[in-house]
Design an enzyme around this catalytic site. Structure first.
Site, PDB file in Angstrom:
ATOM      1  N   LEU A   1       0.865  -1.175   0.000  1.00  0.00           N
ATOM      2  CA  LEU A   1       0.000   0.000   0.000  1.00  0.00           C
ATOM      3  C   LEU A   1       0.903   1.228   0.000  1.00  0.00           C
ATOM      4  CD1 LEU A   1      -2.706  -0.889   2.710  1.00  0.00           C
ATOM      5  CD2 LEU A   1      -2.921  -1.088   0.226  1.00  0.00           C
ATOM      6  N   ASP A   2       0.471   2.296  -0.672  1.00  0.00           N
ATOM      7  CA  ASP A   2       1.231   3.551  -0.628  1.00  0.00           C
ATOM      8  C   ASP A   2       1.384   4.006   0.815  1.00  0.00           C
ATOM      9  OD1 ASP A   2       1.276   3.536  -3.382  1.00  0.00           O
ATOM     10  OD2 ASP A   2      -0.423   4.907  -3.588  1.00  0.00           O
ATOM     11  N   ARG A   3       2.429   4.758   1.079  1.00  0.00           N
ATOM     12  CA  ARG A   3       2.687   5.245   2.434  1.00  0.00           C
ATOM     13  C   ARG A   3       1.463   5.902   3.059  1.00  0.00           C
ATOM     14  NH1 ARG A   3       7.111   7.976   5.291  1.00  0.00           N
ATOM     15  NH2 ARG A   3       8.462   7.928   3.459  1.00  0.00           N
TER      16      ARG A   3
ATOM     17  N   THR B   1      -1.661   5.604   2.302  1.00  0.00           N
ATOM     18  CA  THR B   1      -2.884   4.807   2.243  1.00  0.00           C
ATOM     19  C   THR B   1      -2.969   3.906   3.469  1.00  0.00           C
ATOM     20  OG1 THR B   1      -2.842   4.775  -0.178  1.00  0.00           O
ATOM     21  CG2 THR B   1      -4.185   3.103   0.903  1.00  0.00           C
TER      22      THR B   1
END
Length: 313
Positions: free
Chosen positions: A152-154, A156
């Site tokens: 997951l993106d930082r 998110t």
């Protein structure tokens, strides 16, 4: 009444539970009104937080008619018996920055907080979900390891899954498309989305500044397909449910920009509003076939309260 059994009405008045001397570490509750398991348990145990109850579910301490249940939205029908086994409560503290929601001998599912990297990169070596979880499992046995399955993106938050062996990692990654049954996100975007539901298809590419962008030319990049549905909206924001048919880097963020409604807080992809001091993106549902048992595993989280607060009247 047998002297070894006690019974009482719970605060909700919907069920009666009993404990005898041999089983006093368990609570037995008869379902008298159809409900979902989480709602039922929060009403029966008002002193317990939702986090406490999720922990009980994750650690397989809840059963319905002698079947262990881990899904908080499991439907209950009248006449069933719910058993809570307090004796198995683990005293391990949850690692800071993430919450372990389900664990067995093969996989670990966590909820990651926004702001935490999934795994270290060449340029960023700070604490990550991977390093925190790795340290956590090594406390039990220094030989324990974890293996990343997806990221997951930082900024998110939400559900992530890790393997507990390289073999399981290989099984899952080899059959990822078939094994993963659902990946659903909730996202808050800028403005009012007019179309109630839709599908976005493009081919994603990355420029020299490491920013992803869409190409409409077939096969010019990685094909990305995103399905969305509007859940709530007002004149400032829209709350969408988003399901991924493909899982490309920054896919949701790019596709939201493509339809003219950037994710709130996402300056990288065109956002101008930052109402909650984080990215308005949350991985809400992960459903997959278990790599060993073949059974369907589904974990669903709550919509973050800070998202919902933007839509209060």
């Amino acid at each position: 009444m047998d002297k070894g059994v006690t019974s009482m009405h719970t605060p909700s008045g919907k069920a009666k539970f009993s404990m005898n001397k041999e089983k006093r570490k368990c609570t037995y509750i008869e379902v008298t009104t159809p409900s979902e398991l989480m709602k039922f348990l929060t009403e029966e145990f008002p002193a317990k937080s939702r986090k406490d109850i999720k922990s009980l579910l994750a650690h397989r301490q809840i059963s319905v008619d002698n079947e262990v249940i881990t899904q908080f939205n499991h439907p209950l029908i009248k006449g069933q018996q719910v058993v809570v086994n307090w004796a198995k409560v683990l005293i391990e503290e949850q690692p800071q920055g993430l919450n372990i929601v389900l664990e067995d001998d093969y996989i670990i599912i966590i909820e990651k907080q926004a702001g935490l990297l999934s795994i270290a990169t060449d340029t960023e070596r700070e604490q990550t979900a991977y390093s925190i979880l790795s340290e956590h499992v090594k406390k039990r046995d220094p030989k324990n390891k974890i293996f990343i399955l997806h990221r997951l993106d930082r900024e998110t938050s939400g559900v992530m899954m890790f393997a507990k062996s390289e073999k399981i990692q290989q099984i899952m990654q080899t059959s990822w498309k078939e094994a993963v049954l659902e990946r659903t996100y909730v996202v808050v975007v800028e403005g009012t989305v007019g179309k109630e539901q839709g599908t976005i298809t493009s081919w994603l590419k990355e420029n020299k500044a490491f920013i992803m962008y869409s190409s409409r030319t077939p096969n010019d990049g990685q094909k990305a397909i995103t399905h969305y549905k509007v859940l709530k909206k007002n004149k400032h924001y829209s709350l969408l449910e988003v399901k991924l048919e493909t899982g490309r880097k920054n896919q949701i963020r790019v596709h939201m920009k493509d339809i003219g409604h950037s994710v709130i807080g996402d300056k990288k992809y065109g956002a101008t509003k930052h109402p909650i001091a984080r990215l308005g993106l949350h991985a809400r549902v992960l459903a997959f076939k278990h790599p060993i048992t073949g059974e369907e595993v589904r974990y669903e989280t709550d919509i973050p309260q800070e998202f919902l607060n933007l839509f209060k009247q």
